[in-house]
Design a protein around this motif. Structure first.
Motif, PDB file in Angstrom:
ATOM      1  N   GLU A 165       1.059  -0.788   0.017  1.00 33.66           N
ATOM      2  CA  GLU A 165       0.250  -0.035   0.245  1.00 33.66           C
ATOM      3  C   GLU A 165       0.946   0.999  -0.429  1.00 33.66           C
ATOM      4  OE1 GLU A 165      -3.257   0.575  -0.207  1.00 33.66           O
ATOM      5  OE2 GLU A 165      -3.455  -2.065  -0.891  1.00 33.66           O
ATOM      6  N   PRO A 166       0.110   2.037  -0.495  1.00 38.54           N
ATOM      7  CA  PRO A 166       0.862   3.626  -0.832  1.00 38.54           C
ATOM      8  C   PRO A 166       1.347   4.074  -0.030  1.00 38.54           C
ATOM      9  CG  PRO A 166      -1.090   3.579  -1.672  1.00 38.54           C
ATOM     10  CD  PRO A 166      -0.698   2.068  -1.376  1.00 38.54           C
ATOM     11  N   SER A 167       0.460   3.788   1.715  1.00 39.05           N
ATOM     12  CA  SER A 167       0.760   4.679   2.646  1.00 39.05           C
ATOM     13  C   SER A 167       1.087   3.469   4.023  1.00 39.05           C
ATOM     14  CB  SER A 167       0.110   6.098   3.256  1.00 39.05           C
ATOM     15  OG  SER A 167      -1.363   5.417   3.485  1.00 39.05           O
ATOM     16  N   VAL A 168       1.174   3.817   5.064  1.00 37.15           N
ATOM     17  CA  VAL A 168       1.138   2.818   6.522  1.00 37.15           C
ATOM     18  C   VAL A 168      -0.670   3.155   7.114  1.00 37.15           C
ATOM     19  CG1 VAL A 168       1.544   2.448   9.333  1.00 37.15           C
ATOM     20  CG2 VAL A 168       3.061   3.796   7.084  1.00 37.15           C
ATOM     21  N   GLU A 169      -1.174   4.382   6.803  1.00 35.55           N
ATOM     22  CA  GLU A 169      -2.322   3.974   7.347  1.00 35.55           C
ATOM     23  C   GLU A 169      -3.818   3.488   6.358  1.00 35.55           C
ATOM     24  OE1 GLU A 169      -0.933   6.971   6.688  1.00 35.55           O
ATOM     25  OE2 GLU A 169      -0.520   8.371   8.649  1.00 35.55           O
ATOM     26  N   ASP A 170      -3.299   3.271   4.484  1.00 32.56           N
ATOM     27  CA  ASP A 170      -4.339   2.865   3.907  1.00 32.56           C
ATOM     28  C   ASP A 170      -3.541   1.418   4.092  1.00 32.56           C
ATOM     29  OD1 ASP A 170      -4.952   4.976   2.603  1.00 32.56           O
ATOM     30  OD2 ASP A 170      -3.408   4.991   1.255  1.00 32.56           O
ATOM     31  N   ALA A 171      -2.111   0.694   4.144  1.00 30.07           N
ATOM     32  CA  ALA A 171      -2.310  -0.127   5.066  1.00 30.07           C
ATOM     33  C   ALA A 171      -3.271  -0.968   6.340  1.00 30.07           C
ATOM     34  CB  ALA A 171      -0.648  -0.231   4.947  1.00 30.07           C
ATOM     35  N   LEU A 172      -3.138   0.012   7.295  1.00 32.33           N
ATOM     36  CA  LEU A 172      -3.531   0.100   8.294  1.00 32.33           C
ATOM     37  C   LEU A 172      -4.909  -0.525   8.218  1.00 32.33           C
ATOM     38  CD1 LEU A 172      -1.678   2.283  11.377  1.00 32.33           C
ATOM     39  CD2 LEU A 172      -1.654  -0.316  11.216  1.00 32.33           C
ATOM     40  N   GLU A 173      -5.274   0.316   7.098  1.00 32.38           N
ATOM     41  CA  GLU A 173      -7.146  -0.050   7.361  1.00 32.38           C
ATOM     42  C   GLU A 173      -7.528  -0.864   6.282  1.00 32.38           C
ATOM     43  OE1 GLU A 173      -9.691   1.855   7.935  1.00 32.38           O
ATOM     44  OE2 GLU A 173      -8.859   3.174   9.239  1.00 32.38           O
ATOM     45  N   LYS A 174      -6.419  -1.775   5.717  1.00 33.19           N
ATOM     46  CA  LYS A 174      -7.221  -2.927   4.466  1.00 33.19           C
ATOM     47  C   LYS A 174      -6.344  -3.878   5.682  1.00 33.19           C
ATOM     48  CE  LYS A 174      -6.613  -1.851  -0.227  1.00 33.19           C
ATOM     49  NZ  LYS A 174      -6.190  -2.259  -1.210  1.00 33.19           N
ATOM     50  N   ALA A 175      -5.975  -3.763   6.943  1.00 32.44           N
ATOM     51  CA  ALA A 175      -5.571  -5.220   7.445  1.00 32.44           C
ATOM     52  C   ALA A 175      -6.992  -5.383   8.080  1.00 32.44           C
ATOM     53  CB  ALA A 175      -4.113  -4.985   8.362  1.00 32.44           C
ATOM     54  N   ILE A 176      -6.799  -3.829   9.247  1.00 35.37           N
ATOM     55  CA  ILE A 176      -8.231  -4.562   9.952  1.00 35.37           C
ATOM     56  C   ILE A 176      -8.818  -4.234   9.493  1.00 35.37           C
ATOM     57  CG2 ILE A 176      -9.424  -2.920  11.855  1.00 35.37           C
ATOM     58  CD1 ILE A 176      -7.599  -1.617  12.409  1.00 35.37           C
ATOM     59  N   CYS A 179      -8.847  -8.552   8.600  1.00 38.99           N
ATOM     60  CA  CYS A 179      -8.549  -9.179  10.042  1.00 38.99           C
ATOM     61  C   CYS A 179     -10.455  -9.207  10.589  1.00 38.99           C
ATOM     62  CB  CYS A 179      -7.984  -8.553  10.503  1.00 38.99           C
ATOM     63  SG  CYS A 179      -6.629  -9.219   9.899  1.00 38.99           S
ATOM     64  N   ILE A 180     -11.385  -8.236  10.007  1.00 31.54           N
ATOM     65  CA  ILE A 180     -12.401  -8.608  10.435  1.00 31.54           C
ATOM     66  C   ILE A 180     -12.768  -9.240   9.797  1.00 31.54           C
ATOM     67  CG2 ILE A 180     -14.022  -7.179  11.036  1.00 31.54           C
ATOM     68  CD1 ILE A 180     -12.728  -4.604  11.821  1.00 31.54           C
ATOM     69  N   HIS A 181     -12.747  -8.989   8.492  1.00 33.54           N
ATOM     70  CA  HIS A 181     -14.195 -10.092   8.119  1.00 33.54           C
ATOM     71  C   HIS A 181     -13.864 -11.849   7.463  1.00 33.54           C
ATOM     72  CE1 HIS A 181     -15.519 -10.842   3.560  1.00 33.54           C
ATOM     73  NE2 HIS A 181     -14.814 -11.520   3.366  1.00 33.54           N
ATOM     74  N   GLN A 182     -12.094 -11.370   8.493  1.00 30.16           N
ATOM     75  CA  GLN A 182     -12.046 -13.180   8.621  1.00 30.16           C
ATOM     76  C   GLN A 182     -12.561 -14.037   9.858  1.00 30.16           C
ATOM     77  OE1 GLN A 182      -8.058 -13.632   7.047  1.00 30.16           O
ATOM     78  NE2 GLN A 182      -8.549 -13.050   4.661  1.00 30.16           N
ATOM     79  N   ASP A 183     -12.962 -13.096  10.731  1.00 32.51           N
ATOM     80  CA  ASP A 183     -13.333 -13.294  11.899  1.00 32.51           C
ATOM     81  C   ASP A 183     -11.541 -13.438  12.786  1.00 32.51           C
ATOM     82  OD1 ASP A 183     -14.916 -13.059  14.317  1.00 32.51           O
ATOM     83  OD2 ASP A 183     -14.977 -15.721  13.879  1.00 32.51           O
ATOM     84  N   VAL A 184     -10.544 -12.882  12.695  1.00 33.32           N
ATOM     85  CA  VAL A 184      -9.258 -12.628  12.752  1.00 33.32           C
ATOM     86  C   VAL A 184      -9.444 -11.363  14.179  1.00 33.32           C
ATOM     87  CG1 VAL A 184      -6.783 -12.678  12.839  1.00 33.32           C
ATOM     88  CG2 VAL A 184      -8.868 -13.769  11.637  1.00 33.32           C
ATOM     89  N   LEU A 185      -9.584 -11.751  15.545  1.00 34.22           N
ATOM     90  CA  LEU A 185      -9.517 -10.659  16.530  1.00 34.22           C
ATOM     91  C   LEU A 185     -10.395  -9.354  15.759  1.00 34.22           C
ATOM     92  CD1 LEU A 185      -6.026  -8.947  16.525  1.00 34.22           C
ATOM     93  CD2 LEU A 185      -6.844 -10.992  18.570  1.00 34.22           C
ATOM     94  N   ALA A 186     -11.672 -10.051  16.064  1.00 33.96           N
ATOM     95  CA  ALA A 186     -12.786  -9.159  15.313  1.00 33.96           C
ATOM     96  C   ALA A 186     -13.962  -8.137  16.185  1.00 33.96           C
ATOM     97  CB  ALA A 186     -14.075 -10.127  14.086  1.00 33.96           C
TER      98      ALA A 186
END
Length: 272
Positions: A165-176, A179-186
């Protein structure tokens, strides 16, 4: 408690069996640990490290001295009497999820820091057990502690998105979101999304992270190069030994000057 049970192969179920006694910097100035607790006659100290630190056993000495000081005071133990006091045994676990390759488990010892021991057993020893909790490591432990496994997956997910991702902020948004979608620490991420994002943005140093990754890659390359050199030296050592034993002195002399002839002889003799 789930993590404790997974590490110690126990089955404690009652939360009241676990007494948290984490050091707070309000009471001990700069002295603060991640979490410490009493359960089953054991004084447990758990620390989390994103960088490898061989000095953790020295920190352990400071932590446990404070913890036992508090335990003695809370239980009105008389340490100046002839009767021996009874104390919970200490156990120190360091959870590591840095980017450098480390084994699933390793022991760090305070005695490794001592100078001039002259093979004499030191009067003081502290041992830290470091567990690698990067994704793919300690799978048996992860199987028995789903929460730890989810944390491992989340960290791996963040790292992968940071690379794309182009920024850390974008990376965090996608990672979260992933993970929520995959029921990981959702449940946790839904409730504490802002705090998680803020914490990572506050502690994350992009330049340092990229520098660390490059340094790790260089170190791996250097180690691979050293391994190749060691292998080649062993091959040539075996070749020279065979040629000497067979009294093939002309071949030995030529092989020391002609690399291609060396390779030919190695292939001929089946030395690998």
């Amino acid at each position: 408690m789930q993590l404790y049970n997974a590490i110690n192969h126990t089955d404690y179920q009652n939360p009241d069996d676990l007494e948290v006694n984490t050091l707070e910097d309000v009471l001990y100035l700069s002295m603060k640990n991640d979490v410490s607790f009493l359960v089953g006659g054991t004084m447990n100290l758990y620390e989390h490290q994103s960088t490898f630190n061989p000095n953790m056993p020295l920190r352990e000495v400071f932590y446990f001295s404070r913890l036992y000081e508090g335990y003695v005071a809370d239980n009105n133990l008389m340490i100046y009497h002839e009767k021996r006091v009874r104390l919970p045994k200490p156990k120190y676990i360091v959870f590591y999820n840095g980017t450098k390759n480390q084994p699933d488990s390793m022991e760090l010892r305070l005695s490794d820091c001592f100078e001039n021991t002259d093979n004499e057993t030191p009067c003081l020893e502290c041992t830290a057990t470091m567990l690698n909790i990067n994704y793919g490591h300690n799978q048996e432990l992860m199987k028995h502690c789903r929460r730890l496994e989810e944390y491992s997956i989340f960290v791996q997910c963040v790292r992968e998105y940071i690379q794309s991702e182009p920024s850390v902020e974008d990376a965090l948004e996608k990672a979260i979101d992933t993970c929520i979608h995959q029921d990981v620490l959702a449940d946790f991420l839904k409730k504490h999304r802002a705090e998680v994002t803020n914490m990572i943005l506050t502690t994350y140093d992009k330049d340092l992270y990229e520098k660390t990754l490059k340094e790790d890659a260089r170190e791996e390359g250097r180690e691979e190069g050293r391994a190749e050199i060691r292998a080649e030296l062993n091959e040539f050592k075996l070749l020279n030994k065979y040629l000497l034993k067979s009294k093939r002195y002309n071949d030995l002399e030529r092989a020391t000057e002609d690399i291609e002839y060396q390779k030919k002889l190695l292939k001929e003799l089946g030395i690998e």
